[in-house]
Write an enzyme that holds these catalytic residues in place. Structure first.
Site, PDB file in Angstrom:
ATOM      1  CB  THR A  11      46.438  39.646  35.509  1.00  0.00           C
ATOM      2  OG1 THR A  11      45.644  39.784  34.530  1.00  0.00           O
ATOM      3  CG2 THR A  11      46.134  39.451  36.581  1.00  0.00           C
ATOM      4  CE1 TYR A 153      38.240  44.904  21.388  1.00  0.00           C
ATOM      5  CE2 TYR A 153      39.530  45.330  19.284  1.00  0.00           C
ATOM      6  CZ  TYR A 153      39.778  45.397  20.574  1.00  0.00           C
ATOM      7  OH  TYR A 153      40.833  45.935  21.132  1.00  0.00           O
ATOM      8  CB  THR A 188      49.362  42.570  25.734  1.00  0.00           C
ATOM      9  OG1 THR A 188      48.472  42.662  24.617  1.00  0.00           O
ATOM     10  CG2 THR A 188      50.548  43.857  25.204  1.00  0.00           C
TER      11      THR A 188
HETATM   12  P1  NDP Z   1      46.040  41.839  27.426  1.00  0.00           P
HETATM   13  O1  NDP Z   1      45.278  39.912  27.028  1.00  0.00           O
HETATM   14  O2  NDP Z   1      47.819  41.104  27.543  1.00  0.00           O
HETATM   15  O3  NDP Z   1      45.193  41.822  28.844  1.00  0.00           O
HETATM   16  C1  NDP Z   1      44.208  41.735  29.007  1.00  0.00           C
HETATM   17  C2  NDP Z   1      43.721  41.700  30.509  1.00  0.00           C
HETATM   18  O4  NDP Z   1      41.993  42.134  30.737  1.00  0.00           O
HETATM   19  C3  NDP Z   1      44.219  40.636  31.624  1.00  0.00           C
HETATM   20  O5  NDP Z   1      44.951  41.891  32.185  1.00  0.00           O
HETATM   21  C4  NDP Z   1      43.331  39.994  32.138  1.00  0.00           C
HETATM   22  O6  NDP Z   1      42.906  40.107  33.087  1.00  0.00           O
HETATM   23  C5  NDP Z   1      42.309  41.362  32.136  1.00  0.00           C
HETATM   24  N1  NDP Z   1      40.088  41.181  32.055  1.00  0.00           N
HETATM   25  C6  NDP Z   1      40.195  40.775  30.481  1.00  0.00           C
HETATM   26  N2  NDP Z   1      38.444  39.875  30.867  1.00  0.00           N
HETATM   27  C7  NDP Z   1      37.957  40.214  31.803  1.00  0.00           C
HETATM   28  C8  NDP Z   1      38.030  40.209  33.045  1.00  0.00           C
HETATM   29  N3  NDP Z   1      36.367  39.319  33.003  1.00  0.00           N
HETATM   30  N4  NDP Z   1      37.739  40.517  34.220  1.00  0.00           N
HETATM   31  C9  NDP Z   1      38.628  40.691  34.463  1.00  0.00           C
HETATM   32  N5  NDP Z   1      39.077  41.498  33.665  1.00  0.00           N
HETATM   33  C10 NDP Z   1      39.439  40.769  32.909  1.00  0.00           C
HETATM   34  O7  NDP Z   1      45.574  42.462  26.363  1.00  0.00           O
HETATM   35  P2  NDP Z   1      46.151  43.970  25.909  1.00  0.00           P
HETATM   36  O8  NDP Z   1      46.463  44.649  26.844  1.00  0.00           O
HETATM   37  O9  NDP Z   1      46.538  43.951  24.646  1.00  0.00           O
HETATM   38  O10 NDP Z   1      44.364  44.550  26.603  1.00  0.00           O
HETATM   39  C11 NDP Z   1      44.625  45.522  26.971  1.00  0.00           C
HETATM   40  C12 NDP Z   1      43.109  46.575  27.071  1.00  0.00           C
HETATM   41  O11 NDP Z   1      43.623  47.763  25.399  1.00  0.00           O
HETATM   42  C13 NDP Z   1      42.256  46.164  26.225  1.00  0.00           C
HETATM   43  O12 NDP Z   1      41.047  46.719  26.531  1.00  0.00           O
HETATM   44  C14 NDP Z   1      42.181  46.090  24.516  1.00  0.00           C
HETATM   45  O13 NDP Z   1      41.222  45.453  23.934  1.00  0.00           O
HETATM   46  C15 NDP Z   1      43.490  47.390  24.612  1.00  0.00           C
HETATM   47  N6  NDP Z   1      44.244  47.155  23.357  1.00  0.00           N
HETATM   48  C16 NDP Z   1      44.696  46.096  22.786  1.00  0.00           C
HETATM   49  C17 NDP Z   1      45.609  46.284  21.756  1.00  0.00           C
HETATM   50  C18 NDP Z   1      46.544  45.287  20.922  1.00  0.00           C
HETATM   51  O14 NDP Z   1      46.776  45.585  20.302  1.00  0.00           O
HETATM   52  N7  NDP Z   1      46.973  44.499  21.966  1.00  0.00           N
HETATM   53  C19 NDP Z   1      45.717  47.587  20.524  1.00  0.00           C
HETATM   54  C20 NDP Z   1      44.207  48.251  21.240  1.00  0.00           C
HETATM   55  C21 NDP Z   1      43.506  48.171  22.503  1.00  0.00           C
HETATM   56  P3  NDP Z   1      43.064  38.194  33.139  1.00  0.00           P
HETATM   57  O15 NDP Z   1      42.500  37.362  32.362  1.00  0.00           O
HETATM   58  O16 NDP Z   1      43.900  37.539  34.399  1.00  0.00           O
HETATM   59  O17 NDP Z   1      40.991  39.042  34.208  1.00  0.00           O
HETATM   60  C1  8X3 Z   2      43.861  46.194  19.245  1.00  0.00           C
HETATM   61  C2  8X3 Z   2      44.421  46.329  17.854  1.00  0.00           C
HETATM   62  O1  8X3 Z   2      43.874  46.127  15.439  1.00  0.00           O
HETATM   63  O2  8X3 Z   2      43.385  44.235  16.743  1.00  0.00           O
HETATM   64  O3  8X3 Z   2      42.684  46.683  19.624  1.00  0.00           O
HETATM   65  O4  8X3 Z   2      41.762  45.654  17.036  1.00  0.00           O
HETATM   66  S1  8X3 Z   2      43.444  45.580  17.081  1.00  0.00           S
END
Ligand code: NDP
Ligand code: 8X3
Length: 252
Positions: A11, A153, A188
């Site tokens: 999403t 986290y 994001t």
């Molecule tokens: P976003 O917040 O943009 O996206 C997170 C997604 O996870 C959303 O689609 C949300 O959908 C879904 N989600 C969260 N909780 C639930 C739940 N309980 N059930 C189903 N879906 C869920 O963040 P990112 O795209 O950045 O994050 C994606 C992944 O990347 C995560 O695992 C994050 O830890 C990881 N990551 C992100 C980094 C960053 O700096 N952004 C760096 C390193 C890793 P909805 O709310 O509609 O349920």
């Molecule tokens: C998301 C990147 O550096 O905020 O996993 O932990 S950081």
């Protein structure tokens, strides 16, 4: 017949970009998340742009009953999942360990660790039956470095790394590849969620340097899933050029 990818958390952010990118290279998609309105929009846009088949499953990955219902309700033609991308996840709060909210800890562990396990537990038998598949777990630099105010986290992403390694070993006999991606800062909705809408805190995270964007990670996923059958990418650590690790970011 097109290959099928199931991506969690489509999403927004990385999941949404990955769905769009994989559609462009001919994947049929199972898109998931809790916000149904956004799944509707994504489905419509993918069908309009690429004309692939898209199935949406709206559920909370923390809820075992919902996970079971969603996967058990997959029509037979959608059960041949080639690629599972365990992407749904979040950070909640940024506090020292003695001040953080219990509820935030539960949300992170239930989503990033238990949710990933629940879903994988249900998809792996489908892959084993076909003796093929590829699982990609989205980890983080936080799974390698532990930083102040992020202990739980970081712990959740360290756990993802252990689970990835364990899956790879357990699934060796079944021709199922297991990979992970460990990104640094990606712009994001991640920080909006972590800082609960605190605009000042959100702006500070990405100030003075160019972070990664969701397409950078989608592109990396495309690379991983398009290697030849005999090649598995175990892990890719991908960082913004200006970020060395969790502790050093060079800002203007
Ligand atoms: P976003 O917040 O943009 O996206 C997170 C997604 O996870 C959303 O689609 C949300 O959908 C879904 N989600 C969260 N909780 C639930 C739940 N309980 N059930 C189903 N879906 C869920 O963040 P990112 O795209 O950045 O994050 C994606 C992944 O990347 C995560 O695992 C994050 O830890 C990881 N990551 C992100 C980094 C960053 O700096 N952004 C760096 C390193 C890793 P909805 O709310 O509609 O349920
Ligand atoms: C998301 C990147 O550096 O905020 O996993 O932990 S950081």
């Amino acid at each position: 017949m097109n290959k099928i990818a199931l991506i969690t958390g489509t999403t927004s952010g990385i999941g949404e970009a990955t769905a769009k990118n994989l559609a462009k290279i001919g994947y049929d998609l199972i898109i998931t998340g809790r916000r149904k309105d956004r799944l509707d929009i994504l489905k419509t846009s993918i069908i309009k742009e690429c004309n692939n088949n898209v199935l949406q499953l709206c559920f909370d990955i923390r809820n075992t009953t919902d996970v079971l219902y969603a996967i058990n309700s997959l029509p037979e033609s959608w059960q041949n999942i080639d690629v599972l991308i365990n992407n749904a996840g979040l950070a909640a709060g940024f506090d020292p360990v003695d001040k953080a909210l219990w509820e935030d800890w539960e949300t992170m562990i239930d989503t990033n660790v238990k949710g990933l396990l629940y879903l994988s537990r249900q998809i792996i038998p489908l892959m084993k039956k076909r003796q093929k598949g590829h699982i990609i777990n989205i980890s983080s630099i936080a799974g390698i470095n532990t930083y102040a105010n992020g202990s739980v986290y970081c712990a959740s992403k360290h756990a993802v790394n252990a689970i990835t390694e364990g899956m790879r070993i357990d699934l060796l006999p079944y021709n199922i590849k297991v990979s992970s991606i460990s990104p640094g800062a990606v712009e994001t909705e991640f920080s909006n969620v972590r800082f609960k809408g605190d605009d000042e805190a959100i702006k500070k995270i990405y100030k003075g340097f160019t972070p990664l964007n969701a397409n950078d990670i989608a592109d990396t996923i495309k690379f991983i899933i398009t290697r030849p059958d005999h090649v598995n990418i175990n892990d890719i650590l991908i960082m913004p050029t200006r970020q060395a690790n969790s502790y050093y970011t060079f800002r203007d």
